[in-house]
Write an enzyme that holds these catalytic residues in place. Structure first.
Site, short mmCIF file in Angstrom:
data_model
loop_
_atom_site.label_atom_id
_atom_site.label_comp_id
_atom_site.label_asym_id
_atom_site.label_seq_id
_atom_site.Cartn_x
_atom_site.Cartn_y
_atom_site.Cartn_z
N ARG A 173 2.68 -34.08 16.51
CA ARG A 173 3.73 -33.06 16.44
C ARG A 173 4.80 -33.31 17.50
O ARG A 173 6.01 -33.22 17.22
CB ARG A 173 3.12 -31.67 16.59
N THR B 175 -3.42 -27.30 11.51
CA THR B 175 -3.57 -28.60 10.86
C THR B 175 -4.79 -28.56 9.94
O THR B 175 -5.86 -28.12 10.35
CB THR B 175 -3.75 -29.72 11.90
N LEU C 153 -9.16 -30.25 15.27
CA LEU C 153 -7.79 -30.19 14.78
C LEU C 153 -7.13 -28.91 15.27
O LEU C 153 -7.80 -27.91 15.50
CB LEU C 153 -7.76 -30.21 13.25
N ASP C 154 -5.81 -28.94 15.41
CA ASP C 154 -5.07 -27.72 15.71
C ASP C 154 -5.37 -26.68 14.63
O ASP C 154 -5.67 -27.03 13.48
CB ASP C 154 -3.56 -27.98 15.71
N LYS C 155 -5.26 -25.42 14.98
CA LYS C 155 -5.54 -24.34 14.03
C LYS C 155 -4.75 -24.50 12.73
O LYS C 155 -5.28 -24.26 11.64
CB LYS C 155 -5.22 -22.99 14.67
#
Length: 293
Positions: free
Chosen positions: A228, A133, A129-131
């Protein structure tokens, strides 16, 4: 851990290699690695994996965990579910999933590696996951299990559900965003571009309040920053998104959460994993009430 497979009558029309691929779900890469390390044995012995077996022949695979290049660092992890094969953890907002430049020792992967090392195991991260998220990150306890599930991701056989709060009220209650995504010139951001890779995201409006909407999202493909970028492209960026969103909410945590994940683990009689992660408190606080879906 040792995996033992006894050749059945219905396997006799396949070569040993085909059995390893179709019955034991070994990828070609993993198969080559295990053979090189002498972790696959055949009883009776064979001269080639391309030969055909006899009934009741035995295949033994030693599932010895390979060494990890991730530094084990003690840290807090929120375990959602754990068994002999996988570890599902709840990653908080602001914590990277995996080591990268500037973040070699402060990621959820470092903390999980420390935890599994205490059990004489190593970690193999499956999804990232993105940092910013939050939500479910899966770790396999062996490269073999990692290989099986990673292929399910590649074949889009894994059902992932995200929850997000976005700016504005959507006119349609549900829809499919299909726009190609490519890496932008800065090498960090992604953008909608005709030369990009195909990307598809399904959304459903769960609730609306003030000038915001609560969405349930199912990414059909898995491009970097896909949700996003897609939501921003239709004029409804995620609240708290400083890259693709609106500056006035930049001090708000990114309101995107990996809520649930479901897949079949073929190795164990099609065992189904269906894991959910509770919505972080700041979603409810932003809405000013308890959100239900």
């Amino acid at each position: 851990m040792k995996l033992i497979y006894v050749v059945k009558e219905e396997d006799l029309k396949m070569t040993y290699k085909q059995i390893l691929q179709k019955r034991l779900y070994l990828s070609s890469t993993l198969m080559s690695r295990l053979k090189m390390l002498y972790q696959i044995r055949f009883i009776p012995p064979i001269y080639s994996v391309h030969q055909y077996p006899q009934e009741n022949a035995i295949i033994e695979v030693d599932l010895i965990s390979s060494k990890s290049n991730i530094a084990p660092i003690e840290g807090n992890i929120d375990i959602l579910y754990e068994d002999n094969f996988f570890l599902f953890v709840n990653k908080p907002f602001g914590l990277p999933s995996h080591p990268s430049k500037g973040h070699y020792f402060d990621t959820i992967a470092n903390y999980v590696e420390y935890y599994l090392n205490s059990k004489n195991l190593t970690s193999h991260i499956i999804n990232r996951l993105d940092k910013d998220t939050s939500g479910i990150v899966i770790f396999a306890k062996n490269s073999y299990f990692h290989s099986i599930v990673s292929r399910e991701f590649e074949k889009r056989q894994v059902e992932k559900t995200y929850i997000a709060i976005v700016h504005g009220r959507l006119t349609k209650k549900s829809g499919l965003i299909e726009k190609p995504i490519k890496r932008s010139d800065d090498g960090i951001k992604r953008e909608i571009h005709q030369d990009g890779s195909f990307a598809s995201t399904y959304y459903e409006v769960i609730d609306s309040f003030e000038n915001f909407s609560l969405l349930k999202l199912k990414p059909i493909t898995g491009r970097t920053h896909q949700i996003r970028v897609h939501l921003s492209s239709i004029g409804h960026p995620i609240v708290g998104d400083c890259i693709y969103g609106k500056e006035k909410t930049q001090n708000t945590p990114l309101l995107l959460h990996a809520y649930s994940i479901r897949f079949n683990f073929k190795l164990i009689d099609n065992k189904v994993y269906d894991i959910t992660s509770p919505l972080p408190h700041y979603f409810h606080e932003f809405a000013g009430r308890h959100l239900e879906f």
